[in-house]
Scaffold this active site. Structure first.
Site, PDB file in Angstrom:
ATOM      1  N   GLU A 283       0.826  -1.207   0.000  1.00  0.00           N
ATOM      2  CA  GLU A 283       0.000   0.000   0.000  1.00  0.00           C
ATOM      3  C   GLU A 283       0.866   1.264   0.000  1.00  0.00           C
ATOM      4  O   GLU A 283       0.437   2.316  -0.462  1.00  0.00           O
ATOM      5  CB  GLU A 283      -0.915  -0.021   1.239  1.00  0.00           C
ATOM      6  CG  GLU A 283      -2.228   0.703   1.034  1.00  0.00           C
ATOM      7  CD  GLU A 283      -3.233   0.414   2.142  1.00  0.00           C
ATOM      8  OE1 GLU A 283      -4.294  -0.143   1.847  1.00  0.00           O
ATOM      9  OE2 GLU A 283      -2.965   0.749   3.308  1.00  0.00           O
ATOM     10  N   HIS A 304       7.391 -27.112  -0.766  1.00  0.00           N
ATOM     11  CA  HIS A 304       6.775 -28.274  -1.417  1.00  0.00           C
ATOM     12  C   HIS A 304       5.640 -27.866  -2.357  1.00  0.00           C
ATOM     13  O   HIS A 304       4.895 -28.709  -2.840  1.00  0.00           O
ATOM     14  CB  HIS A 304       6.286 -29.258  -0.354  1.00  0.00           C
ATOM     15  CG  HIS A 304       7.415 -29.784   0.476  1.00  0.00           C
ATOM     16  ND1 HIS A 304       7.984 -31.019   0.276  1.00  0.00           N
ATOM     17  CD2 HIS A 304       8.131 -29.200   1.471  1.00  0.00           C
ATOM     18  CE1 HIS A 304       8.984 -31.184   1.133  1.00  0.00           C
ATOM     19  NE2 HIS A 304       9.092 -30.087   1.872  1.00  0.00           N
ATOM     20  N   LYS A 418     -14.531   0.416  -3.750  1.00  0.00           N
ATOM     21  CA  LYS A 418     -15.612   0.871  -2.854  1.00  0.00           C
ATOM     22  C   LYS A 418     -16.659   1.637  -3.649  1.00  0.00           C
ATOM     23  O   LYS A 418     -17.858   1.462  -3.446  1.00  0.00           O
ATOM     24  CB  LYS A 418     -15.035   1.794  -1.760  1.00  0.00           C
ATOM     25  CG  LYS A 418     -14.119   1.095  -0.795  1.00  0.00           C
ATOM     26  CD  LYS A 418     -13.650   2.066   0.283  1.00  0.00           C
ATOM     27  CE  LYS A 418     -12.479   1.482   1.040  1.00  0.00           C
ATOM     28  NZ  LYS A 418     -11.774   2.470   1.860  1.00  0.00           N
TER      29      LYS A 418
HETATM   30  O1  PA5 Z   1      -3.814   1.271   6.029  1.00  0.00           O
HETATM   31  C1  PA5 Z   1      -4.921   1.751   5.772  1.00  0.00           C
HETATM   32  O2  PA5 Z   1      -5.104   2.963   5.745  1.00  0.00           O
HETATM   33  C2  PA5 Z   1      -6.096   0.861   5.482  1.00  0.00           C
HETATM   34  O3  PA5 Z   1      -5.743  -0.474   5.492  1.00  0.00           O
HETATM   35  C3  PA5 Z   1      -7.166   1.070   6.533  1.00  0.00           C
HETATM   36  O4  PA5 Z   1      -6.647   0.797   7.804  1.00  0.00           O
HETATM   37  C4  PA5 Z   1      -8.365   0.193   6.262  1.00  0.00           C
HETATM   38  O5  PA5 Z   1      -8.872   0.464   4.989  1.00  0.00           O
HETATM   39  C5  PA5 Z   1      -9.434   0.419   7.285  1.00  0.00           C
HETATM   40  O6  PA5 Z   1      -9.794   1.757   7.337  1.00  0.00           O
HETATM   41  P1  PA5 Z   1     -10.499   2.328   8.623  1.00  0.00           P
HETATM   42  O7  PA5 Z   1      -9.560   2.164   9.770  1.00  0.00           O
HETATM   43  O8  PA5 Z   1     -10.763   3.773   8.295  1.00  0.00           O
HETATM   44  O9  PA5 Z   1     -11.765   1.545   8.807  1.00  0.00           O
END
Ligand code: PA5
Length: 444
Positions: A283, A304, A418
């Site tokens: 990310e 394996h 989303k």
């Molecule tokens: O690292 C991030 O920003 C994401 O993985 C969020 O943590 C995830 O999408 C969850 O978002 P939120 O904490 O707003 O529910």
């Protein structure tokens, strides 16, 4: 924690790694001075110190839940659950029903599977359970959906007043539906600071509360992180700085065509550390049509299955092995009079000695096969060493993202699915997107 990059030098030169020195020094400065891209999200950098005043409250809250629950459901997705799960799995007994004196931690809100939620509801039926709901935005669909279901179940089982004492929310200090709900209901809350992104939040209440609920020592975890903050700090020269070295060597490998990094472990307890690491690096770096693809394997299990590809498939891989110097438990291999399995040559040896030779043999074979190898050795699987490892990976990730010229602290790419999902579900406010997506699917 020790970093060894010697086994990458057959693939990239020392000069290619050292060529990143100036840029890595610059990246460290950008992190410390907050002058780089995403500077609004650097709250994690000093978290090992900044979190100290909150530890007592986190521990007291965990104690309350531990005393009143046999099961604690940790609701969250992505950065809001992976860090906690990673640490808890790494420290827990592999057969967790044998874990003594700790409530069982289970997870929800990390998927939208109806079967999963049904089975979870069945598990919680008539049990003493509590909920930690974690969502920074407070509006993420998966945890919101799970929270509504489980909160309703808890209230039905315990009554509304008692249920309130068993729910803790971790969210933004002012914004979002979860904050509104928590304020209205009077739930205990912790704040996720604006300047800490989900994937960098393990050392905040997001990770620490569930970890403390599972019975682990969050002070030690933070001490390990504090130590690593010094080791990886701006005052440690590039040549001796493990975070800068790791960031530099992986970028040198990437530039040489090694586009996929496999995080390798030889202990199944580290599986979720790899899941957390995949999010952290994927990310943070996978943007602007570039970035190393972070993948993970569990050895020797996956030798394996994936072993053939790694040894002999397309040569775009490099490996980063998390090696654990000392196992926590001891098992000696027994002698057998008949020796029908031919294994008496191992009699009297510790199982870990066999595992270590598998590790060494694999490294040599893969390097011979064209897979560069980075080794990260941690002393043992305890809170302190995991705190070190977590901070190391976060710091290296910030540096590495800047070496790649991306903003390591945003995640614009996660919104696309989303938008489509809401359009397909006819969410109010998405009417235009709904019409467009239906036309695209030929359902207008
Ligand atoms: O690292 C991030 O920003 C994401 O993985 C969020 O943590 C995830 O999408 C969850 O978002 P939120 O904490 O707003 O529910």
């Amino acid at each position: 924690m020790k970093l060894n990059i010697e086994k990458t030098y057959g693939f990239v030169s020392k000069e290619a790694v050292n060529a990143f020195k100036n840029k890595a020094d610059e990246a460290q400065k950008m992190l410390v001075e907050g002058t780089g891209a995403g500077a609004d999200f650097l709250g994690w950098l000093n978290l090992p110190e900044d979190i100290m005043p909150q530890l007592a409250d986190i521990k007291a809250t965990a104690e309350l839940l531990r005393n009143n629950c046999d099961i604690i459901v940790c609701i969250g997705i992505g950065g809001s659950y992976l860090g906690a799960k990673a640490v808890i799995e790494a420290l827990s007994n592999s057969f967790e029903w044998l874990q003594e004196g700790a409530p069982k931690i289970v997870y929800a809100g990390q998927n939208i599977s109806e079967d999963y939620l049904y089975e979870l509801q069945q598990l919680l039926q008539d049990k003493r359970f509590g909920i930690i709901c974690i969502s920074k935005s407070g509006t993420t669909t998966e945890p919101a959906l799970a929270f509504r279901l489980l909160k309703t179940q808890l209230e039905q089982q315990q009554g509304k007043t008692a249920a309130k004492q068993l729910i803790v929310c971790i969210t933004d200090k002012a914004r979002g539906a979860l904050r509104t709900l928590a304020t209205k209901e009077g739930y205990k809350t912790f704040v996720i600071e604006d300047n800490i992104g989900g994937r960098f939040s393990v050392l905040s209440p997001v990770g620490l509360l569930p970890i403390a609920c599972a019975g682990f020592d969050i002070n030690l975890l933070i001490q390990g992180a504090q130590h690593m903050q010094k080791v990886c700090g701006i005052d440690t020269p590039f040549e001796e700085n493990p975070a800068a070295q790791y960031a530099a060597v992986r970028n040198a490998l990437y530039n040489s065509g090694k586009k996929t990094e496999l995080l390798v472990n030889f202990h199944p307890k580290l599986h979720y550390i790899a899941e957390w690491w995949k999010q952290l690096y994927g990310e943070s770096e996978g943007k602007d049509h570039k970035g190393i693809f972070p993948a993970a394997v569990d050895f020797t299990t996956d030798l394996h299955s994936m072993g053939q590809y790694i040894q002999d498939g397309e040569r775009h891989l490099f490996e980063t092995v998390i090696s654990v110097a000392q196992p926590q438990k001891k098992v000696l291999f027994p002698y057998d009079e008949e020796n029908l399995d031919g294994l008496n040559f191992l009699a009297g040896k510790r199982v870990d000695e066999v595992n270590k030779m598998a590790e060494l043999g694999t490294m040599l074979a893969h390097v011979d096969g064209g897979v560069p190898n980075i080794k990260i050795e941690i002393e043992k699987l305890d809170e302190y060493c995991l705190g070190e490892l977590i901070y190391f990976f976060c710091r290296a990730c910030g540096i590495s993202g800047y070496l790649l010229d991306v903003n390591p602290f945003n995640q614009p790419g996660v919104e696309a699915y989303k938008k489509n999902m809401f359009a397909l579900l006819n969410k109010p406010g998405y009417e235009k997107e709904s019409a467009a997506i239906k036309e695209k699917l030929g359902k207008a």
